[in-house]
Design an enzyme around this catalytic site. Structure first.
Site, PDB file in Angstrom:
ATOM      1  N   LYS A 117       0.830  -1.212   0.000  1.00 35.84           N
ATOM      2  CA  LYS A 117       0.000   0.000   0.000  1.00 35.84           C
ATOM      3  C   LYS A 117       0.855   1.249   0.000  1.00 35.84           C
ATOM      4  O   LYS A 117       0.477   2.263  -0.600  1.00 35.84           O
ATOM      5  CB  LYS A 117      -0.911  -0.004   1.227  1.00 35.84           C
ATOM      6  CG  LYS A 117      -1.942  -1.095   1.160  1.00 35.84           C
ATOM      7  CD  LYS A 117      -2.965  -0.920   2.259  1.00 35.84           C
ATOM      8  CE  LYS A 117      -4.070  -1.915   2.080  1.00 35.84           C
ATOM      9  NZ  LYS A 117      -5.218  -1.616   2.931  1.00 35.84           N
ATOM     10  N   GLU A 201      -3.165   7.013   7.714  1.00 36.97           N
ATOM     11  CA  GLU A 201      -4.062   7.738   6.813  1.00 36.97           C
ATOM     12  C   GLU A 201      -5.044   8.542   7.650  1.00 36.97           C
ATOM     13  O   GLU A 201      -5.420   8.116   8.741  1.00 36.97           O
ATOM     14  CB  GLU A 201      -4.890   6.744   5.960  1.00 36.97           C
ATOM     15  CG  GLU A 201      -4.153   6.150   4.811  1.00 36.97           C
ATOM     16  CD  GLU A 201      -5.032   5.253   3.938  1.00 36.97           C
ATOM     17  OE1 GLU A 201      -6.262   5.223   4.137  1.00 36.97           O
ATOM     18  OE2 GLU A 201      -4.468   4.583   3.074  1.00 36.97           O
ATOM     19  N   HIS A 236     -15.400  -6.396   5.803  1.00 33.03           N
ATOM     20  CA  HIS A 236     -14.498  -6.259   4.648  1.00 33.03           C
ATOM     21  C   HIS A 236     -14.707  -7.342   3.595  1.00 33.03           C
ATOM     22  O   HIS A 236     -13.868  -7.557   2.739  1.00 33.03           O
ATOM     23  CB  HIS A 236     -13.039  -6.197   5.099  1.00 33.03           C
ATOM     24  CG  HIS A 236     -12.825  -5.152   6.142  1.00 33.03           C
ATOM     25  ND1 HIS A 236     -13.074  -3.819   5.910  1.00 33.03           N
ATOM     26  CD2 HIS A 236     -12.451  -5.239   7.440  1.00 33.03           C
ATOM     27  CE1 HIS A 236     -12.844  -3.139   7.014  1.00 33.03           C
ATOM     28  NE2 HIS A 236     -12.471  -3.972   7.965  1.00 33.03           N
ATOM     29  N   ARG A 293      -5.710  -7.789 -10.645  1.00 28.92           N
ATOM     30  CA  ARG A 293      -6.293  -9.064 -11.083  1.00 28.92           C
ATOM     31  C   ARG A 293      -7.690  -8.824 -11.640  1.00 28.92           C
ATOM     32  O   ARG A 293      -8.234  -7.728 -11.517  1.00 28.92           O
ATOM     33  CB  ARG A 293      -6.422  -9.990  -9.871  1.00 28.92           C
ATOM     34  CG  ARG A 293      -7.291  -9.361  -8.779  1.00 28.92           C
ATOM     35  CD  ARG A 293      -7.752 -10.304  -7.720  1.00 28.92           C
ATOM     36  NE  ARG A 293      -8.803  -9.699  -6.903  1.00 28.92           N
ATOM     37  CZ  ARG A 293      -8.605  -8.891  -5.880  1.00 28.92           C
ATOM     38  NH1 ARG A 293      -7.372  -8.565  -5.510  1.00 28.92           N
ATOM     39  NH2 ARG A 293      -9.622  -8.385  -5.205  1.00 28.92           N
TER      40      ARG A 293
HETATM   41  C1  MV4 Z   1     -10.403   3.486   5.304  1.00 24.05           C
HETATM   42  C2  MV4 Z   1     -11.630   3.887   5.846  1.00 24.05           C
HETATM   43  C3  MV4 Z   1     -11.728   5.189   6.290  1.00 24.05           C
HETATM   44  N1  MV4 Z   1     -10.667   6.011   6.203  1.00 24.05           N
HETATM   45  N2  MV4 Z   1      -9.389   4.338   5.234  1.00 24.05           N
HETATM   46  C4  MV4 Z   1     -11.279  -1.163   4.918  1.00 24.05           C
HETATM   47  C5  MV4 Z   1     -10.544  -2.221   4.140  1.00 24.05           C
HETATM   48  C6  MV4 Z   1      -9.581  -1.510   3.260  1.00 24.05           C
HETATM   49  N3  MV4 Z   1      -9.752  -1.926   1.893  1.00 24.05           N
HETATM   50  C7  MV4 Z   1      -9.839  -0.056   3.452  1.00 24.05           C
HETATM   51  N4  MV4 Z   1     -10.857   0.092   4.454  1.00 24.05           N
HETATM   52  C8  MV4 Z   1     -11.184   1.326   4.914  1.00 24.05           C
HETATM   53  N5  MV4 Z   1     -10.206   2.253   4.841  1.00 24.05           N
HETATM   54  C9  MV4 Z   1      -9.516   5.573   5.685  1.00 24.05           C
HETATM   55  N6  MV4 Z   1      -8.480   6.392   5.616  1.00 24.05           N
HETATM   56  C10 MV4 Z   1     -12.671   2.969   5.904  1.00 24.05           C
HETATM   57  C11 MV4 Z   1     -12.436   1.674   5.453  1.00 24.05           C
HETATM   58  C12 MV4 Z   1     -13.534   0.756   5.550  1.00 24.05           C
HETATM   59  C13 MV4 Z   1     -14.064   0.155   4.431  1.00 24.05           C
HETATM   60  C14 MV4 Z   1     -13.571   0.406   3.158  1.00 24.05           C
HETATM   61  C15 MV4 Z   1     -14.100  -0.195   2.057  1.00 24.05           C
HETATM   62  C16 MV4 Z   1     -15.163  -1.060   2.216  1.00 24.05           C
HETATM   63  C17 MV4 Z   1     -15.665  -1.351   3.457  1.00 24.05           C
HETATM   64  C18 MV4 Z   1     -15.131  -0.737   4.585  1.00 24.05           C
HETATM   65  C19 MV4 Z   1     -15.670  -1.022   5.826  1.00 24.05           C
HETATM   66  C20 MV4 Z   1     -15.130  -0.410   6.927  1.00 24.05           C
HETATM   67  C21 MV4 Z   1     -14.057   0.469   6.799  1.00 24.05           C
END
Ligand code: MV4
Length: 505
Positions: A117, A201, A236, A293
């Site tokens: 990342k 972040e 997730h 992918r």
């Molecule tokens: C975040 C966020 C809020 N702020 N980053 C969760 C898994 C990863 N792919 C990224 N995720 C998140 N990152 C910041 N800076 C909230 C989430 C997140 C989320 C993101 C995508 C889909 C579902 C989620 C469920 C909870 C939190």
């Protein structure tokens, strides 16, 4: 350089999806399987099939050396990795390149540019993409963490550089909590990914998860195929995806699409890929990570663009030029995908492996099913519990929702628990129907239905309810035996909730 024979280094519905594209192109197919998959559908459908090893993925689908050996033995000239397993493993892509076998995906180099990342954030900066504010390197000390956090302001998020799927992720609301959270995030990341590298972040409040599909050929052409809305997730794990997003207008779509294309070009990316973004309530978008992918949810993009992504992946790997430009791509209609899992929403979403005693599939106008199961097959415990993907396509979002509800009524899996009734609940929910969804939407809906049986959130009457439910279960079981049916849940709590919802609307 036409490809004559493809080894599919995967299983389940995605292996079948790729097999079908091979058939359509007159390409021979080679399946590989573990002991648990000897009787799986992808083995039966391939032209040839080879055993890899015992059931655990580490002894079969993750053994790149064995897979390359099968490729050589069978004379395959390309490998399609599907999703999961070795699909994002740059070392495996490099091993294929070295063995003179084409890896249907990006080069090992491009994968490395976007792999961690923090590397992806650096590549995003080089390409001028908006990304979530914070650090682009692993944190060296608590002092540095405090420094970065106070610059961007709390709340912040600690994330594992090697992470994915929310593991090693920690929200931190004040400096008081930072030290302990950093320790925890580090040790969780170390355990899960073998690297304790963590970065910071800014926390985005109630974001939507929206991703852009791109395609890039080996001649410098790159296009975006619109977005997928993937905000309906639980822990997730995506549950429903759709294209297009009801939240994205033409302006935002082209800004996000052009950003994804810039990123691909900065990484020297080829083949299919997906740029993930968080989008806040004011329609600011922030690059999150790149998936290198073909994704589970690619069918919704196929339906609204009229393109076949697997055919195009193969054409790109053959060295052909993309047969269209950005101006030729138009989105039409609306597609929704439900991921049908062998898990029990009424029992804390526990996996539900076992024998499928009955399978009635949905069909009719606007319905596609990408399926990896059949009646009489036993779902193994060894892999991801995805059974099938039900996809509805219609001219508008509301018609796609009605079509999906109709298809769900046709659909029936007996013998194991599935999440089919969860989709009825979501698709009838007013919040979903008016597209008021963000990444916290599904957890809130589940909490509201009070069927959630999380520890600490139990209904005080749960024991009485359980007793009544057990009695009811025994009763319906015997009724079913008399009728000769094998589905023991004609009046599940999920169905009851869904029916109640239907009466309300
Ligand atoms: C975040 C966020 C809020 N702020 N980053 C969760 C898994 C990863 N792919 C990224 N995720 C998140 N990152 C910041 N800076 C909230 C989430 C997140 C989320 C993101 C995508 C889909 C579902 C989620 C469920 C909870 C939190």
């Amino acid at each position: 350089m036409k490809i004559e024979k493809i080894l599919i280094a995967n299983r389940g519905e995605i292996a079948l999806r790729i097999l079908r594209a091979c058939r359509e192109r007159g390409i021979s197919s080679v399946a590989v399987y573990s002991d648990a998959d000897r009787a799986s559908l992808h083995v039966a459908h391939a032209d040839e099939a080879y055993r890899l090893g015992p059931s655990p993925a580490t002894e079969s689908y993750l053994r790149g050396d064995l897979i390359l050996e099968v490729a050589r033995k069978s004379g395959a000239d390309a490998i399609h990795p599907g999703y999961g397993f070795l699909s994002e493993n740059a070392d495996f892509a490099a091993a294929c390149e070295n063995a003179g076998i084409r890896f249907i995906g990006p080069s090992a180099n491009a994968m490395r540019m976007l792999g961690s990342k923090t590397r992806a954030r650096q590549t995003a900066d080089a390409a001028g993409l908006p990304r979530v504010p914070g650090s682009v390197h692993a944190l060296e000390s608590l002092a540095e963490a405090k420094q970065v956090a106070s610059e961007i302001g709390y709340p912040i998020m600690l994330k594992a550089a090697a992470g994915g799927g929310g593991k090693g992720m920690r929200a931190v609301h004040s400096e008081t909590d930072l030290s302990e959270a950093l320790e925890n995030a580090r040790s969780e990341a170390e355990r899960a990914f073998g690297s304790g590298d963590v970065y910071i972040e800014k926390l985005i409040d109630r974001p939507r998860h929206i991703e852009i599909q791109i395609l890039a050929d080996q001649h410098g052409h790159c296009v975006y195929l619109g977005e997928r809305e993937c905000s309906v997730q639980r822990r997730h794990q995506k549950v429903i995806e759709e294209a297009p997003s009801a939240f994205v207008d033409d302006t935002l779509r082209s800004r996000m699409g052009e950003a994804a294309v810039r990123l691909a070009q900065a990484a020297g990316y080829t083949n299919a890929g997906t740029a993930e973004f968080l989008v806040d309530s004011e329609r600011n978008f922030y690059f999150l990570e790149m998936n290198t992918r073909l994704q589970v949810e690619h069918p919704v993009t196929e339906l609204v663009t009229g393109l076949d992504l697997v055919h195009l992946q193969i054409q790109i790997a053959e060295g052909r030029t993309l047969p269209f430009t950005q101006q030729d791509i138009h989105l039409r209609g609306h597609a929704i995908e439900c991921r049908i899992y062998a898990e029990d929403p009424e029992n804390q979403f526990f996996p539900s492996p076992g024998k499928i005693t009955r399978l009635v599939q949905a069909s009719g106008p606007g319905i596609r099913e990408d399926c990896g199961i059949y009646e009489g097959w036993t779902v193994p415990l060894d892999y991801d519990p995805i059974l099938s993907k039900l996809i509805a396509y219609a001219p508008t979002r509301s018609l796609a929702i009605e079509r999906m509800l109709r298809a769900l009524d046709e659909y029936h899996v007996g013998g194991i628990a599935t999440n089919v009734n969860l989709f009825r609940l979501i698709l009838r929910d007013e919040g979903f129907r008016s597209a008021k969804i963000d990444t916290g939407y599904l957890e809130r809906l589940l909490a509201e239905t009070s069927l959630q049986t999380e520890q600490g959130e139990r209904d005080p009457n749960i024991n009485a309810v359980a007793t009544i439910a057990a009695a009811f279960f025994v009763m319906t079981q015997s009724q079913n035996m008399i009728r000769g049916a094998d589905d023991a849940s004609p009046a599940s709590a999920w169905k009851a909730v869904a029916r109640k919802e239907a009466l309300r609307s």
